[in-house]
Design an enzyme around this catalytic site. Sequence first.
Site, PDB file in Angstrom:
ATOM      1  N   GLU A   1      21.043  36.244 -11.083  1.00 62.59           N
ATOM      2  CA  GLU A   1      20.560  35.268 -12.061  1.00 62.59           C
ATOM      3  C   GLU A   1      20.276  33.972 -11.312  1.00 62.59           C
ATOM      4  O   GLU A   1      21.042  33.577 -10.436  1.00 62.59           O
ATOM      5  CB  GLU A   1      21.630  35.018 -13.135  1.00 62.59           C
ATOM      6  CG  GLU A   1      21.191  34.031 -14.210  1.00 62.59           C
ATOM      7  CD  GLU A   1      22.249  33.775 -15.296  1.00 62.59           C
ATOM      8  OE1 GLU A   1      23.420  34.157 -15.076  1.00 62.59           O
ATOM      9  OE2 GLU A   1      21.899  33.200 -16.340  1.00 62.59           O
TER      10      GLU A   1
ATOM     11  N   HIS B   1      26.917  40.433 -12.289  1.00 57.61           N
ATOM     12  CA  HIS B   1      25.860  39.677 -11.603  1.00 57.61           C
ATOM     13  C   HIS B   1      26.407  38.440 -10.917  1.00 57.61           C
ATOM     14  O   HIS B   1      27.543  38.027 -11.162  1.00 57.61           O
ATOM     15  CB  HIS B   1      24.708  39.306 -12.555  1.00 57.61           C
ATOM     16  CG  HIS B   1      25.028  38.302 -13.622  1.00 57.61           C
ATOM     17  ND1 HIS B   1      25.389  38.650 -14.898  1.00 57.61           N
ATOM     18  CD2 HIS B   1      25.008  36.937 -13.607  1.00 57.61           C
ATOM     19  CE1 HIS B   1      25.572  37.555 -15.625  1.00 57.61           C
ATOM     20  NE2 HIS B   1      25.357  36.487 -14.867  1.00 57.61           N
TER      21      HIS B   1
ATOM     22  N   HIS C   1      28.110  30.955 -10.867  1.00 57.45           N
ATOM     23  CA  HIS C   1      29.188  31.806 -11.383  1.00 57.45           C
ATOM     24  C   HIS C   1      28.994  33.247 -10.922  1.00 57.45           C
ATOM     25  O   HIS C   1      27.913  33.634 -10.468  1.00 57.45           O
ATOM     26  CB  HIS C   1      29.292  31.740 -12.917  1.00 57.45           C
ATOM     27  CG  HIS C   1      28.099  32.259 -13.654  1.00 57.45           C
ATOM     28  ND1 HIS C   1      27.094  31.459 -14.128  1.00 57.45           N
ATOM     29  CD2 HIS C   1      27.747  33.521 -14.021  1.00 57.45           C
ATOM     30  CE1 HIS C   1      26.189  32.199 -14.751  1.00 57.45           C
ATOM     31  NE2 HIS C   1      26.552  33.453 -14.692  1.00 57.45           N
TER      32      HIS C   1
END
Lengths: 135, 135
Positions: free
Chosen positions: A130, A79, A7
């Site tokens: 991440e 992010h 994502h």
Amino acid sequence: MLTRVNHIALAVPHLATAIARYRDSLGAKVSAAQPLPEHGVTVAFVTVGDTKIELLEPLLEASPIASFLARSPDGGMHHICYEVTDIIAARDQLTAAGARVIGNGTPRIGAHGNSVMFLHPKDFFGTLIELEEVN
Amino acid sequence: MLTRVNHIALAVPHLATAIARYRDSLGAKVSAAQPLPEHGVTVAFVTVGDTKIELLEPLLEASPIASFLARSPDGGMHHICYEVTDIIAARDQLTAAGARVIGNGTPRIGAHGNSVMFLHPKDFFGTLIELEEVN
């Protein structure tokens, strides 16, 4: 190491407005808002092909999204989350290469119930990364 | 309207360093650097699953990436590119909904040879959105 983009997370100052904009202007499929108190955010998922865009609104004043919005009140790109198959192996390879993991180096459980960790943006040219273990 | 994420673009202050970091630390497949004088950038493509991460370094002082780096010298997330099947229909739907297209409203030819346009980040919570027509 990186198998796919899981994502892209965007900080927004007002989630209901952002949900309506993505749904009505961009014609995207957007989930209902979901509060995640353990992460300090309320999130809505925009599905685009097989990638998710996460719209994040702070749920608590101590939220990392709140401090992002203090610097960028309009919101912005927060992010990118990449999938890895073995997050411990990824951590060890990254730290051996000199990259810094945020926190104590132990993965925690992310919004999707998988192990996640964040890499320091100073080591990746201002981009917060991440990693999420997905098998 | 949005069929898939085509790429995520990251501004970096020094492309060769970024290429090495993504290749050596993250184990990613990264293309050679490609100067694109007509867009004012040098680009390298990181392939992650079926998504591309574009690393962008300014090629000219007038580059939009140069002004981004003037504000964020470390670099950072610059834009997300979504694919659409009909960019003119997308433009008309977006402008009818009150969103602003950057420039004169006529799509231009992007780095991949397809028609592209950019939407104003003020209308999308600080995120710069590129639309690319892919059929």
